[in-house]
Design a protein around this motif. Sequence first.
Motif, PDB file in Angstrom:
ATOM      1  N   TYR A  17      -8.412   4.266   4.351  1.00  0.00           N
ATOM      2  CA  TYR A  17      -7.913   3.859   3.044  1.00  0.00           C
ATOM      3  C   TYR A  17      -8.789   4.423   1.926  1.00  0.00           C
ATOM      4  O   TYR A  17      -8.295   4.975   0.948  1.00  0.00           O
ATOM      5  N   GLU A  18     -10.099   4.307   2.088  1.00  0.00           N
ATOM      6  CA  GLU A  18     -11.008   4.762   1.046  1.00  0.00           C
ATOM      7  C   GLU A  18     -11.023   6.283   0.924  1.00  0.00           C
ATOM      8  O   GLU A  18     -11.063   6.825  -0.176  1.00  0.00           O
ATOM      9  N   SER A  19     -10.962   6.988   2.043  1.00  0.00           N
ATOM     10  CA  SER A  19     -11.050   8.447   1.973  1.00  0.00           C
ATOM     11  C   SER A  19      -9.754   9.089   1.495  1.00  0.00           C
ATOM     12  O   SER A  19      -9.769  10.150   0.890  1.00  0.00           O
ATOM     13  N   THR A  20      -8.621   8.439   1.760  1.00  0.00           N
ATOM     14  CA  THR A  20      -7.334   9.011   1.355  1.00  0.00           C
ATOM     15  C   THR A  20      -6.818   8.387   0.069  1.00  0.00           C
ATOM     16  O   THR A  20      -5.787   8.815  -0.443  1.00  0.00           O
ATOM     17  N   GLU A  21      -7.512   7.388  -0.441  1.00  0.00           N
ATOM     18  CA  GLU A  21      -7.094   6.658  -1.638  1.00  0.00           C
ATOM     19  C   GLU A  21      -5.659   6.159  -1.497  1.00  0.00           C
ATOM     20  O   GLU A  21      -4.872   6.185  -2.425  1.00  0.00           O
ATOM     21  N   GLY A  22      -5.329   5.710  -0.271  1.00  0.00           N
ATOM     22  CA  GLY A  22      -4.021   5.122  -0.032  1.00  0.00           C
ATOM     23  C   GLY A  22      -2.878   6.117  -0.014  1.00  0.00           C
ATOM     24  O   GLY A  22      -1.737   5.737  -0.210  1.00  0.00           O
ATOM     25  N   ASN A  23      -3.164   7.396   0.232  1.00  0.00           N
ATOM     26  CA  ASN A  23      -2.119   8.419   0.262  1.00  0.00           C
ATOM     27  C   ASN A  23      -1.692   8.663   1.706  1.00  0.00           C
ATOM     28  O   ASN A  23      -2.504   9.090   2.524  1.00  0.00           O
ATOM     29  N   ARG A  24      -0.418   8.417   2.000  1.00  0.00           N
ATOM     30  CA  ARG A  24       0.085   8.580   3.377  1.00  0.00           C
ATOM     31  C   ARG A  24       0.078  10.030   3.839  1.00  0.00           C
ATOM     32  O   ARG A  24       0.182  10.301   5.024  1.00  0.00           O
ATOM     33  N   LEU A  25       0.003  10.971   2.914  1.00  0.00           N
ATOM     34  CA  LEU A  25       0.048  12.383   3.280  1.00  0.00           C
ATOM     35  C   LEU A  25      -1.323  12.908   3.706  1.00  0.00           C
ATOM     36  O   LEU A  25      -1.429  14.008   4.224  1.00  0.00           O
TER      37      LEU A  25
END
Length: 90
Positions: free
Chosen positions: A19-27
């Motif tokens: 979650y933290e590394s992708t900032e909540g981006n599913r892609l």
Amino acid sequence: MATLHERKAYRAQVLRALYESTEGNRLLGLTGAEIGSTLHVPEQDLAAACTYLAGEGLITVDWEPGNTPAMVTLTHQGIRLMEAEEEEHG
């Protein structure tokens, strides 16, 4: 073999790292190697945590031979869970 407490902690750590590394981006996602080196989770326990979280519908995992997570991404449900936790804890 990890205790129940350790297994639950590993699962939470994997979700938080994603979650933290992708900032909540599913892609976006992380490789199993990136998660393992960031969290210092034993390979067998990382695979078990990913298997559990995928079974819960919170992440998707592309597996390499030998039960190694190649790429791990959050699902919509996983993002919603993490956002709810973030709102709850400020």
